[in-house]
Enzyme design. Structure first.
Site, short mmCIF file in Angstrom:
data_model
loop_
_atom_site.label_atom_id
_atom_site.label_comp_id
_atom_site.label_asym_id
_atom_site.label_seq_id
_atom_site.Cartn_x
_atom_site.Cartn_y
_atom_site.Cartn_z
N VAL A 60 -1.42 -0.46 -1.96
CA VAL A 60 -1.90 1.37 -1.29
C VAL A 60 -2.90 0.92 -2.32
O VAL A 60 -2.11 1.60 -3.73
CB VAL A 60 -1.46 1.91 -0.97
CG1 VAL A 60 -2.50 3.53 -1.18
CG2 VAL A 60 -0.76 1.72 0.53
N PRO A 61 -4.51 0.91 -3.02
CA PRO A 61 -4.71 0.28 -4.46
C PRO A 61 -5.34 2.04 -4.92
O PRO A 61 -6.24 1.77 -4.92
CB PRO A 61 -5.76 -0.09 -4.03
CG PRO A 61 -6.66 -0.01 -2.34
CD PRO A 61 -4.90 0.37 -1.94
N CYS A 62 -3.95 2.76 -5.29
CA CYS A 62 -4.78 4.14 -6.50
C CYS A 62 -5.47 3.99 -7.22
O CYS A 62 -6.11 4.74 -7.78
CB CYS A 62 -3.24 4.67 -6.18
SG CYS A 62 -1.88 4.33 -6.70
N HIS A 63 -5.19 2.80 -7.83
CA HIS A 63 -5.54 2.27 -9.14
C HIS A 63 -7.87 2.55 -8.07
O HIS A 63 -8.57 2.29 -9.98
CB HIS A 63 -5.26 0.91 -9.80
CG HIS A 63 -5.75 0.08 -8.81
ND1 HIS A 63 -4.93 -0.68 -7.48
CD2 HIS A 63 -6.94 -1.22 -8.90
CE1 HIS A 63 -5.44 -1.83 -7.30
NE2 HIS A 63 -6.56 -1.96 -7.98
#
Length: 196
Positions: A150-153
């Site tokens: 889950v690419p929160c970056h």
């Protein structure tokens, strides 16, 4: 990274557990239960031993063990992503049974942001049909146990500011990951120049 590097020949791996694996930004950890990803740990500042200790604290019910082939394949894809591969990892199944419904919606939307692209917390909130919920989006991403699957970056604060990032190295790690992906701010120039 080959699957052989993560699973020993002839081993099937445990039905649940966690393991560490090397990446371009340091050793990450991955926890699984059955066919679901339970969590990922980005590298800690002090290295592999600290990442292992963090995994033990996060997943005390799980033992460190050999990854089964499907989990090893996920780990190899995460390692490739952290080396610049453009893989959205959207097909990796997540254990969302303990995740609040709003957070699950935020995570589903974040997973649709392709490598190299970004959104703001406000844009995420608007896309969820809750335009006043930028802070709630940020809080949900702060509890993301699956980064970078889950690419929160890829979610930034308004006006190109980085916003928070709870992984080791904080916002500097967030920007490093975006740089590896060749992300552009405002659709113009990559965040970092790459030396060839």
């Amino acid at each position: 990274m080959s699957l052989q590097a993560l699973t020993a020949p002839g081993e099937q791996g445990a039905a649940s557990g966690y393991a560490l694996f090397p990446t371009a930004i340091g050793h990450c950890g991955m926890a699984w239960h059955g066919a679901l990803l339970v969590g990922v740990q980005l590298p800690e500042d002090a290295g592999e031993a600290q990442t292992r200790a963090r995994m033990q604290r996060r997943f005390p019910q799980l033992a460190e063990c050999t990854m089964p082939p499907p989990v090893a394949a996920w780990a190899a894809r995460v390692a490739a992503l952290l080396q610049g591969a453009h893989d959205d990892l959207c097909d990796v199944p997540l254990a969302l049974d303990t995740v609040p419904p709003f957070n699950a919606r935020v995570y589903a939307l974040a997973r649709r942001i392709p490598p190299g692209k970004t959104m703001t917390y406000g844009e995420m909130a608007a896309a969820l049909g809750e335009p006043g919920a930028a802070r709630a989006v940020g809080q949900a991403l702060g509890h993301n146990q699956f980064a970078p699957v889950v690419p929160c970056h890829r979610i930034l604060a308004a006006n190109g500011r980085t916003g928070g990032f709870s992984a080791g190295g904080g916002a500097a790690t967030k920007m490093r990951m975006l740089g590896i992906e060749g992300a552009c701010l405002g659709g113009t120039l990559p965040l970092f120049a790459h030396d060839e």
